[in-house]
Scaffold this active site. Structure first.
Site, PDB file in Angstrom:
ATOM      1  N   LYS A  77       1.407  19.345 -15.645  1.00  0.00           N
ATOM      2  CA  LYS A  77       1.951  17.541 -14.545  1.00  0.00           C
ATOM      3  C   LYS A  77       3.099  18.186 -13.549  1.00  0.00           C
ATOM      4  O   LYS A  77       3.623  19.292 -14.085  1.00  0.00           O
ATOM      5  CB  LYS A  77       2.394  16.509 -15.892  1.00  0.00           C
ATOM      6  CG  LYS A  77       1.177  16.722 -17.065  1.00  0.00           C
ATOM      7  CD  LYS A  77       1.677  15.196 -17.965  1.00  0.00           C
ATOM      8  CE  LYS A  77       2.494  14.115 -17.002  1.00  0.00           C
ATOM      9  NZ  LYS A  77       2.326  13.135 -16.704  1.00  0.00           N
ATOM     10  N   GLU A  86       9.615  12.654 -17.304  1.00  0.00           N
ATOM     11  CA  GLU A  86       8.304  12.448 -17.664  1.00  0.00           C
ATOM     12  C   GLU A  86       7.550  13.085 -19.417  1.00  0.00           C
ATOM     13  O   GLU A  86       7.139  12.860 -20.350  1.00  0.00           O
ATOM     14  CB  GLU A  86       6.986  13.317 -16.809  1.00  0.00           C
ATOM     15  CG  GLU A  86       6.782  12.204 -15.830  1.00  0.00           C
ATOM     16  CD  GLU A  86       5.684  12.656 -14.702  1.00  0.00           C
ATOM     17  OE1 GLU A  86       4.891  12.567 -13.846  1.00  0.00           O
ATOM     18  OE2 GLU A  86       5.483  14.337 -14.486  1.00  0.00           O
TER      19      GLU A  86
END
Length: 279
Positions: A77, A86
């Protein structure tokens, strides 16, 4: 319910839908913790109540996309630049649900040949770029400083730079790789999200089987189709996370884009592959 709000194209559609449901009264008692400044701005504009990890260090659920997913449900990611926030928000969540289309499936992380981001401090960034490239010589790694649209170094929400790693072969041991990257002084965070995903929802050209309902992406705009798939599942999760656990069944998913056969995994009645904990 405290909900982690992801960053990226898939997450943006989810945030839009959450805002619409709150406005219509379809969702209540929701507090969102955004994973980037742009998600924060989007959610605030939609009237979604917001908070932070300082005020809510324990989240019930986070929903986000991913850039790569391997057969172990480990992820790459951060190509959107929000990897640090995140990871902080999603690590603090009881459940972390990932929504991707089947183009994101890889046999091993780094296998797409696209960027695996590493967030580094601005100080002596090239020193760390060289060290990162040296770590992965065997994988044919090329390290590049990420630039913005004007050709200047891309600056994250945390005022850091990003070094993108490009591999010619998948990372042999992603767990060891994550530890080696994190051990480098000046590295803030990396884009390997290992043993974090509770579930991965996969949409593909063959459709998605959810309680006998098939959403065929070939006949829909992909972004709209992902919303159709994500929101009913998310609402089901929100409704049942605090109540009974889902029943489970086993499945195997055959893919043609380099993943010949995914391992059999526990799947809820919603057709969700489960890893970190049972839904």
């Amino acid at each position: 319910m405290v909900l982690g709000l992801g960053t990226g194209s898939t997450a943006a559609f989810v945030v839009d839908k959450i805002g619409a449901l709150i406005k219509s009264g379809g969702l209540t008692d929701i507090v969102g913790v955004p994973t980037s400044k742009r998600t924060q701005e989007q959610a605030a504009s939609l009237g979604i109540p917001l908070s932070t990890l300082d005020a809510h260090p324990h989240l019930d659920l986070a929903i986000d996309g991913a850039d790569e997913v391997d057969p172990n449900l480990d992820l790459v990611k951060g190509r959107g630049g929000a990897l640090l926030r995140e990871k902080m928000v999603e690590a603090a969540s009881d459940k972390f649900v990932v929504v991707v289309d089947d183009s994101k499936l890889v046999s091993g992380l780094g296998g797409s040949g696209l960027a695996m981001p590493v967030e580094v401090v601005q100080f002596c960034w090239n020193y760390n770029l060289v060290r990162l490239q040296e770590l992965f010589k065997e994988e044919g790694c090329e390290a590049k400083l990420r630039l913005d649209g004007s050709g200047k170094p891309y600056v994250t929400d945390n005022s850091n730079y990003i070094v993108d790693l490009y591999f010619t072969t998948p990372i042999k041991d992603s767990g060891a790789a994550g530890k080696e990257i994190a051990a480098l002084e000046g590295v803030v965070e990396h884009g390997l999200f290992l043993d974090m995903a509770t579930a991965v929802i996969i949409a593909g050209g063959d459709g998605f089987d959810r309680l006998g309902l098939i959403f065929v992406l070939d006949t829909l705009d992909k972004a709209s189709a992902l919303v159709l798939i994500t929101i009913p599942i998310m609402l089901k999760l929100l409704n049942e996370l605090l109540h009974s656990a889902y029943s489970a069944r086993k499945t195997a998913i055959n893919k043609q884009n380099g993943v010949s056969r995914w391992r059999q995994r526990r799947c809820s009645v919603l057709g969700v592959s489960s890893k970190r904990s049972s839904l």
